[in-house]
Design a protein around this motif. Structure first.
Motif, PDB file in Angstrom:
ATOM      1  N   SER A 122       0.791  -1.228   0.000  1.00 26.62           N
ATOM      2  CA  SER A 122       0.000   0.000   0.000  1.00 26.62           C
ATOM      3  C   SER A 122       0.825   1.280   0.000  1.00 26.62           C
ATOM      4  N   ARG A 123       2.116   1.196   0.321  1.00 30.61           N
ATOM      5  CA  ARG A 123       2.889   2.421   0.489  1.00 30.61           C
ATOM      6  C   ARG A 123       3.134   3.105  -0.853  1.00 30.61           C
ATOM      7  N   GLU A 124       2.829   4.394  -0.909  1.00 37.08           N
ATOM      8  CA  GLU A 124       3.036   5.183  -2.128  1.00 37.08           C
ATOM      9  C   GLU A 124       4.428   5.810  -2.090  1.00 37.08           C
ATOM     10  N   GLY A 259       5.164  -1.382  -2.641  1.00 31.31           N
ATOM     11  CA  GLY A 259       4.179  -0.487  -3.245  1.00 31.31           C
ATOM     12  C   GLY A 259       4.439  -0.257  -4.718  1.00 31.31           C
TER      13      GLY A 259
END
Length: 454
Positions: A122-124, A259
């Motif tokens: 999920s990390r952008e 991500g």
């Protein structure tokens, strides 16, 4: 001399972490004033001073660390933030402090827990700069920029490097990064698919050039059908490979790289399935930095108006932890393909015209025979195998008899809270929990922490 200096630094970090764990405010403050860089240093299993203070209920330490600007969103090796730790151990006053949000948000959503759970994939890490996808000149300039980063994929599998001795022992993978000169021949080949991923996010202002502010490096992903052995020769490192077991190997990246992999692989997988137009059957070509496919048949109706066949698709999936009416048991199931002893949350695709709440109720009843009442959204997770969005929910059962659909799952059971806790701790485990990188793992952990005061 270097070894002695390193040992001294490690000793200072250990003393700082120990002071935070013991709640020694005087030592914590003194050491921070002498060496501010200690604030986000980590020790065993990636635990920071903030996490240790949160674990042991030391509110003044947590408050002081936050006031000094420590990173409250960093995670340990179990993907737990300090907020997760405080909540799990029942220190509500500390979890409230760590999860504090703007008063304006609280007025709009009164009583809501607005802490954002970050799941794996999920990390952008990159700023997607979607507005630049239609700027053909800018994209072409970035492609040939010597600072641009390229990731190589073969059959939607990324080229990675990992220590040879760690390959079979769960070691961390790292994406192999290439520059334009190394891959420019691939960009000329018709079968190559290129997508623009974005530019690096920078915490500090960029340095200036004569022409103005220097832009951060752009990232692209390339998928090619070239021979993998030849592709591997492009990498200077010898320990490179293309993972074969994606369901396992894609869970071995750092949070930052995971991500990027999720974004790249989902879009590339879409390209591999949409080389022909779903509307008329003609060939299509990639446009807009790889985020659109356009039909080559000028008479195709997909060229008129907006059609969702032209853009990367995302498949919404509900994944839910069902809680027993007594509040002290949860429903978990297992498929035949699961490793021996592993149970997980039930899950299923949302159907057209269906709300996520109704999808939860339908899927739970279809798979287990259990009827569900209230449904609460918790968090979501991109799942690039190939392109799902896992929508994580808690739900409360209004019936408890289990009758599994053996076409979907082979078994479902109610597990008491203590058995679930024992499985997480590895003490007398009644079953195996899913890997920590999965949203199923995080949903079960969330439920344990809701009322746990261990």
């Amino acid at each position: 001399m270097t070894s002695l200096q390193l040992s001294a630094k490690e000793e200072m970090v250990e003393r700082f972490l120990d002071a935070a764990a013991r709640g020694d405010m005087i030592q914590v403050s003194t050491m921070l004033s002498q060496s501010p860089s200690l604030i986000n240093q980590t020790g065993y299993s990636g635990w920071s001073a903030l996490m240790l203070g949160a674990r042991n209920g030391h509110y003044p330490v947590v408050e002081a660390l936050l006031s000094h600007g420590c990173d409250k969103f960093s995670v340990n090796s179990s993907s737990q933030t300090a907020y997760d730790i405080a909540k799990f151990w029942g220190h509500r006053h500390i979890s409230n402090l760590l999860g504090h949000t703007d008063d304006r948000c609280q007025r709009v959503l009164p009583g809501a827990d607005l802490h954002q759970q970050e799941n794996y994939f999920s990390r952008e890490t990159l700023d997607r700069l979607s507005a630049k996808r239609t700027d053909k000149g800018w994209l072409e300039d970035k492609q040939s920029d010597p600072n641009t980063v390229y990731l190589l994929f073969s059959n939607c599998s990324p080229m990675v490097s990992s220590p040879l001795e760690d390959r079979n022992a769960g070691g961390e993978n790292q994406l192999c990064r290439f520059r334009y000169e190394t891959v420019k021949d691939l960009l000329q080949k018709p079968a190559t698919v290129l997508i623009f991923l974005g530019v690096e996010r920078r915490k500090k202002p960029s340095s200036h050039t004569v022409d103005g502010v220097r832009e951060p490096p752009a990232w692209f992903a390339i998928n090619t059908d070239e021979d993998t052995a030849e592709l591997l020769k492009r990498c200077r490192e010898k320990n490179c490979c293309f993972p074969k077991t994606l369901n396992r190997d894609l869970l071995k990246f750092s949070e930052e790289e995971a991500g990027v992999v999720a974004q790249a692989r989902s879009v590339l997988a879409w390209h591999s399935r949409y080389s022909f137009c779903p509307t008329c059957g003609s060939s299509t070509r990639s446009k807009e930095g790889g985020y659109k496919r356009s039909c080559l048949n000028s008479d195709c109706r997909s060229l008129k108006g907006v059609h969702n066949t032209c853009y990367p698709r995302v498949d919404p999936v509900v994944i839910m932890l069902v809680i027993h009416p007594d509040g002290n048991q949860c429903l978990l199931g297992r498929k035949k393909i699961f490793p021996a002893g592993m149970f997980s949350c039930l899950a299923g695709f949302i159907e057209p015209g269906e709300t996520l709440e109704e999808a939860v109720r339908r899927e739970v009843e279809e798979e287990s025979g259990v009827k569900v009442g209230p449904v609460q959204y918790i968090s979501c997770q991109p799942w690039p195998m190939p392109s799902s969005l896992m929508i994580g929910c808690l739900s409360v059962a209004i019936s408890t008899d289990i009758k599994v659909d053996e076409k979907e799952i082979e078994e479902a059971r109610w597990f008491p809270r203590q058995q679930v806790i024992d499985s997480f701790r590895g003490t007398r485990p009644a079953f195996t929990v899913p890997p920590r990188q999965t949203i199923a793992h995080q949903l079960v952990r969330h439920w344990i922490g809701m009322t746990s005061n261990l």
